[in-house]
Design a protein around this motif. Structure first.
Motif, PDB file in Angstrom:
ATOM      1  N   THR A  20       0.834  -1.202   0.000  1.00 51.04           N
ATOM      2  CA  THR A  20       0.000   0.000   0.000  1.00 51.04           C
ATOM      3  C   THR A  20       0.865   1.247   0.000  1.00 51.04           C
ATOM      4  OG1 THR A  20      -1.839  -1.106   1.130  1.00 51.04           O
ATOM      5  CG2 THR A  20      -1.765   1.292   1.267  1.00 51.04           C
ATOM      6  N   ALA A  21       1.911   1.252   0.833  1.00 49.38           N
ATOM      7  CA  ALA A  21       2.829   2.395   0.874  1.00 49.38           C
ATOM      8  C   ALA A  21       3.527   2.592  -0.471  1.00 49.38           C
ATOM      9  CB  ALA A  21       3.858   2.191   1.983  1.00 49.38           C
ATOM     10  N   LEU A  22       4.013   1.502  -1.056  1.00 47.45           N
ATOM     11  CA  LEU A  22       4.701   1.596  -2.342  1.00 47.45           C
ATOM     12  C   LEU A  22       3.756   2.055  -3.444  1.00 47.45           C
ATOM     13  CD1 LEU A  22       6.876  -1.645  -2.170  1.00 47.45           C
ATOM     14  CD2 LEU A  22       7.692   0.721  -1.972  1.00 47.45           C
ATOM     15  N   SER A  23       2.510   1.593  -3.391  1.00 54.79           N
ATOM     16  CA  SER A  23       1.519   2.003  -4.385  1.00 54.79           C
ATOM     17  C   SER A  23       1.281   3.502  -4.320  1.00 54.79           C
ATOM     18  CB  SER A  23       0.208   1.236  -4.169  1.00 54.79           C
ATOM     19  OG  SER A  23      -0.763   1.621  -5.121  1.00 54.79           O
ATOM     20  N   ASN A  24       1.206   4.057  -3.122  1.00 51.24           N
ATOM     21  CA  ASN A  24       0.988   5.498  -2.975  1.00 51.24           C
ATOM     22  C   ASN A  24       2.193   6.302  -3.468  1.00 51.24           C
ATOM     23  OD1 ASN A  24      -1.539   5.094  -1.903  1.00 51.24           O
ATOM     24  ND2 ASN A  24      -0.870   5.252   0.227  1.00 51.24           N
ATOM     25  N   ILE A  25       3.400   5.798  -3.204  1.00 48.58           N
ATOM     26  CA  ILE A  25       4.594   6.497  -3.682  1.00 48.58           C
ATOM     27  C   ILE A  25       4.678   6.410  -5.205  1.00 48.58           C
ATOM     28  CG2 ILE A  25       7.132   6.493  -3.627  1.00 48.58           C
ATOM     29  CD1 ILE A  25       6.936   5.581  -0.727  1.00 48.58           C
ATOM     30  N   GLN A  26       4.295   5.261  -5.745  1.00 50.13           N
ATOM     31  CA  GLN A  26       4.252   5.127  -7.203  1.00 50.13           C
ATOM     32  C   GLN A  26       3.238   6.093  -7.802  1.00 50.13           C
ATOM     33  OE1 GLN A  26       4.626   1.317  -9.650  1.00 50.13           O
ATOM     34  NE2 GLN A  26       2.424   1.541  -9.500  1.00 50.13           N
ATOM     35  N   ALA A  27       2.098   6.284  -7.124  1.00 47.90           N
ATOM     36  CA  ALA A  27       1.082   7.218  -7.601  1.00 47.90           C
ATOM     37  C   ALA A  27       1.600   8.648  -7.645  1.00 47.90           C
ATOM     38  CB  ALA A  27      -0.165   7.141  -6.718  1.00 47.90           C
ATOM     39  N   ASP A  28       2.600   8.954  -6.828  1.00 52.12           N
ATOM     40  CA  ASP A  28       3.232  10.273  -6.857  1.00 52.12           C
ATOM     41  C   ASP A  28       4.259  10.402  -7.978  1.00 52.12           C
ATOM     42  OD1 ASP A  28       1.794  11.278  -4.792  1.00 52.12           O
ATOM     43  OD2 ASP A  28       3.353  11.079  -3.268  1.00 52.12           O
ATOM     44  N   GLY A  29       4.509   9.311  -8.713  1.00 55.40           N
ATOM     45  CA  GLY A  29       5.464   9.365  -9.810  1.00 55.40           C
ATOM     46  C   GLY A  29       6.912   9.285  -9.389  1.00 55.40           C
ATOM     47  N   LEU A  30       7.175   8.777  -8.158  1.00 55.52           N
ATOM     48  CA  LEU A  30       8.547   8.717  -7.669  1.00 55.52           C
ATOM     49  C   LEU A  30       9.225   7.385  -7.985  1.00 55.52           C
ATOM     50  CD1 LEU A  30       8.104  10.367  -4.147  1.00 55.52           C
ATOM     51  CD2 LEU A  30       8.808  11.457  -6.290  1.00 55.52           C
ATOM     52  N   ILE A  31       8.450   6.325  -8.099  1.00 53.80           N
ATOM     53  CA  ILE A  31       9.023   4.997  -8.343  1.00 53.80           C
ATOM     54  C   ILE A  31       8.209   4.274  -9.402  1.00 53.80           C
ATOM     55  CG2 ILE A  31       9.895   4.801  -5.982  1.00 53.80           C
ATOM     56  CD1 ILE A  31       7.577   2.812  -5.423  1.00 53.80           C
ATOM     57  N   VAL A  32       8.802   3.212  -9.943  1.00 54.18           N
ATOM     58  CA  VAL A  32       8.083   2.249 -10.770  1.00 54.18           C
ATOM     59  C   VAL A  32       8.383   0.875 -10.208  1.00 54.18           C
ATOM     60  CG1 VAL A  32       9.959   2.033 -12.464  1.00 54.18           C
ATOM     61  CG2 VAL A  32       7.621   1.453 -13.122  1.00 54.18           C
ATOM     62  N   ARG A  33       7.362  -0.003 -10.179  1.00 55.31           N
ATOM     63  CA  ARG A  33       7.500  -1.310  -9.536  1.00 55.31           C
ATOM     64  C   ARG A  33       7.416  -2.422 -10.562  1.00 55.31           C
ATOM     65  NH1 ARG A  33       2.574  -1.075  -5.818  1.00 55.31           N
ATOM     66  NH2 ARG A  33       3.332  -3.036  -4.930  1.00 55.31           N
TER      67      ARG A  33
END
Length: 251
Positions: free
Chosen positions: A51-64
């Protein structure tokens, strides 16, 4: 490690990762700690970490990517919503990370034209949900307009839609034990109709991305369909490819 005891566990993980990405400690083009490492560090489940990673990805900071991990792609938040789904689980985590603001819920009977587009048989009773989705960190404008159709056999979940904090598929599984086994997805370009543009606060006839998804149970029976329309400047889809072991170079 100290943290606010009233803070959700996933938020503590987000704050930890986001601050280090912004500071450069986790630099662009490097990988974040693995899910296992974050689970151990914070004493939480894999679902909480995702959930945390999904939110950070939604900010455009990471790709998983399952094959690679979570890679930093930017140190500042992007305005467009960014996603990179690789599994049913990833997609459901994304749906939990955004909120659905319901505009209308109606039970309808599929007409011939609509049946062809949606996928339910003509004459079938379905529940239609109309609304907009917001990312919790993008409160100034919704990210997409969405229509959701599901079999009227499951209409008892209707009062919980948009209030339970769960995707409709999760509500159906919780109440009826019907589980998603596969999802078919179709992506196309379109234009924003005046009514849709008004709900999104976007320009009429502007370019948009349309994503349709059909959800199937373990008997390969379609029980839900969604159609989401994103203004072109509010969505970005990222896929990070890696070689499979079978494709490794040979000596």
């Amino acid at each position: 490690m100290s943290r606010n005891q009233n803070q959700p566990k996933y938020r503590a993980i987000e704050d930890y990762l986001r601050s280090r990405i912004i500071s450069g400690e986790f630099a662009v083009d490097t990988l974040l700690p693995t899910e296992e490492m974050l689970c151990a560090r914070f004493g939480v489940s894999r679902a909480t970490v995702r959930t945390a990673l999904s939110n950070i990805q939604a900010d455009g900071l990471i790709v998983r990517s399952p094959a690679v991990g979570s890679r930093v792609i930017a140190s500042t938040r992007r305005r467009a919503f960014q996603a990179g789904w690789n599994s049913v689980e990833d997609l459901l985590q994304h749906t939990k990370a955004v909120s659905l603001h319901v505009q209308a819920i109606n039970e309808i009977v599929m007409g011939t034209g609509m049946a062809e587009d949606v996928g339910f048989a003509a004459g079938r009773s379905v529940v239609r949900v109309e609304g907009v989705r917001w990312n919790e960190f993008e409160t100034d404008q919704p990210i997409c307009y969405v229509e959701i159709f599901f079999d009227a056999l499951y209409n008892e979940i209707s009062p919980r839609i948009g209030t339970a904090g769960l995707p409709i598929a999760d509500l159906i599984e919780d109440q009826y034990q019907v589980r998603i086994e596969r999802i078919k997805q179709e992506v196309s370009a379109g234009r924003l109709a005046p009514a849709t543009a008004a709900m999104l606060g976007a320009e009429e006839n502007a370019s948009s991305l349309i994503i349709k998804r059909w959800y199937f149970d373990n008997n390969d029976r379609m029980f839900e369909m969604t159609r989401s329309q994103y203004p072109a400047d509010r969505f970005r889809y990222v896929v990070d490819f890696g070689r499979s072991s079978d494709d490794a170079p040979r000596a």
